[in-house]
Design an enzyme around this catalytic site. Structure first.
Site, short mmCIF file in Angstrom:
data_model
loop_
_atom_site.label_atom_id
_atom_site.label_comp_id
_atom_site.label_asym_id
_atom_site.label_seq_id
_atom_site.Cartn_x
_atom_site.Cartn_y
_atom_site.Cartn_z
N ASN A 1 0.86 -1.18 0.00
CA ASN A 1 0.00 0.00 0.00
C ASN A 1 0.90 1.24 0.00
O ASN A 1 1.45 1.61 1.03
CB ASN A 1 -0.90 -0.02 1.25
CG ASN A 1 -1.74 1.24 1.36
OD1 ASN A 1 -1.85 2.01 0.40
ND2 ASN A 1 -2.33 1.47 2.53
N HIS B 1 -9.67 1.19 4.58
CA HIS B 1 -8.41 1.40 5.31
C HIS B 1 -8.67 2.37 6.48
O HIS B 1 -9.46 3.30 6.36
CB HIS B 1 -7.35 1.96 4.36
CG HIS B 1 -5.98 1.96 4.97
ND1 HIS B 1 -5.56 2.95 5.83
CD2 HIS B 1 -4.96 1.08 4.85
CE1 HIS B 1 -4.32 2.67 6.22
NE2 HIS B 1 -3.93 1.54 5.64
N SER C 1 3.12 -2.03 10.56
CA SER C 1 4.55 -2.01 10.90
C SER C 1 5.26 -3.33 10.62
O SER C 1 6.11 -3.78 11.39
CB SER C 1 4.74 -1.60 12.37
OG SER C 1 4.27 -0.28 12.56
N LYS D 1 0.07 4.21 -0.38
CA LYS D 1 -0.62 5.41 0.15
C LYS D 1 -0.41 6.58 -0.83
O LYS D 1 -0.44 6.36 -2.03
CB LYS D 1 -0.15 5.73 1.56
CG LYS D 1 -0.22 4.52 2.49
CD LYS D 1 -0.04 4.87 3.92
CE LYS D 1 0.07 3.58 4.73
NZ LYS D 1 -0.13 3.78 6.16
N GLY E 1 1.84 2.39 10.74
CA GLY E 1 2.83 3.45 10.56
C GLY E 1 3.54 3.88 11.83
O GLY E 1 4.19 4.93 11.86
N GLU F 1 -5.72 -4.97 10.55
CA GLU F 1 -4.76 -3.88 10.72
C GLU F 1 -5.08 -3.11 12.00
O GLU F 1 -5.86 -2.14 11.97
CB GLU F 1 -4.84 -2.93 9.52
CG GLU F 1 -4.44 -3.56 8.20
CD GLU F 1 -3.73 -2.57 7.29
OE1 GLU F 1 -2.61 -2.87 6.87
OE2 GLU F 1 -4.29 -1.48 7.03
N GLU G 1 -7.07 4.78 7.59
CA GLU G 1 -6.84 6.21 7.29
C GLU G 1 -8.05 6.81 6.59
O GLU G 1 -8.37 7.98 6.79
CB GLU G 1 -5.56 6.37 6.45
CG GLU G 1 -4.32 6.20 7.32
CD GLU G 1 -3.10 5.71 6.56
OE1 GLU G 1 -3.11 5.71 5.32
OE2 GLU G 1 -2.11 5.32 7.23
C1 PEP Z 1 -1.06 0.27 6.08
O1 PEP Z 1 -1.22 1.49 6.09
O2 PEP Z 1 -1.87 -0.47 5.50
C2 PEP Z 1 0.11 -0.26 6.76
C3 PEP Z 1 0.16 -1.53 7.01
O3 PEP Z 1 1.10 0.64 7.07
P1 PEP Z 1 2.52 0.33 7.76
O4 PEP Z 1 3.05 -0.93 7.18
O5 PEP Z 1 3.34 1.52 7.43
O6 PEP Z 1 2.24 0.20 9.23
#
Ligand code: PEP
Length: 229
Positions: free
Chosen positions: A8, A93, A189, A10, A157, A151, A95
């Protein structure tokens, strides 16, 4: 079942040259890894410019428009995504839920619109409640086409991934609802040090990767490690 690793990107990178470079380094790095399906989800504007790996979008409109078009300024229909070669679409997601106030009802409509256009949705959730509300009214047959990505918000993040035990428990709780064969990813992460544990110990089918997917060396390292499981 083949492992699935989804990048992803983003809102990154900030121009097409960098997007093409990142994509080609990843493509080259992966080479002929067969044990893992790799999906790259770049910003919408780069989708039709990248070739050679499976593509996914990061979002789609919630309405299944007749013929995929209509007066909805700024929206991208699932029909359009399918038309330019997308196979997957990330839906719900955290976000988008947080910054764009997407509700489970909207997520539910997006899932239905994506499925109606033969896109494979990747439904992001951080609770069982979001699984149930997101999948409301979707038939068992259609649910089988949906990939779930667990998630936990605290892990997105932050560099602080979920513990393997907690992630494994959630994985099993989702399976209890959707059945043993459900495709469930972990996201939050993930890096080359912890990736294997989420697959081997927490028994996820794959990973959804944000930050680390923007570092091609690290991303390829993750894919290679998962391919050894
Ligand atoms: C995400 O935003 O889907 C995600 C997994 O981000 P990160 O790996 O940066 O935590």
């Amino acid at each position: 079942m083949k492992h699935l690793i989804v990048a992803n990107w983003k809102c990154n990178p900030n121009n097409l040259v960098k997007a093409k470079k990142l994509f080609s380094v990843v493509k080259k790095g992966i080479g002929v890894v067969k044990e893992v399906e790799v999906v790259v989800c770049p910003p919408f504007v780069y989708l039709s410019k990248l070739f050679g790996l499976t593509l996914g979008a990061q979002n789609c409109f919630w309405k299944n428009l007749p013929a995929g078009r209509g007066a909805f300024t700024g929206e991208i229909s699932p029909f359009m995504l399918k038309d330019i070669g997308c196979k997957y679409v990330i839906i719900g997601h955290s976000e988008r839920r947080r910054y764009f106030k997407e509700t489970c009802a909207m997520v539910n409509k997006k899932l239905k619109a994506a499925l109606a256009n033969n896109l494979k949705p990747i439904l992001c959730i951080d609770s069982i409640n979001q699984v149930k509300r997101g999948l409301k009214g979707i038939s068992k047959k259609e649910i089988k086409k949906i990939v779930i990505a667990y998630e936990p918000i605290f892990a997105i993040g932050t560099g602080k991934a979920c513990s393997i035990n907690k992630a494994k428990k959630m994985n099993f709780s989702i399976r209890k609802i959707l059945g043993e064969q459900a495709a469930i990813l972990y996201g939050g992460s993930v890096n080359s040090k912890n990736a294997k544990d989420f697959i081997k110990k927490a028994q996820f089918q794959g990973l959804l990767i944000g930050g680390a997917s923007l570092n091609p060396k690290e991303f390829v390292k993750i894919i290679k490690k998962v391919s050894q499981v």
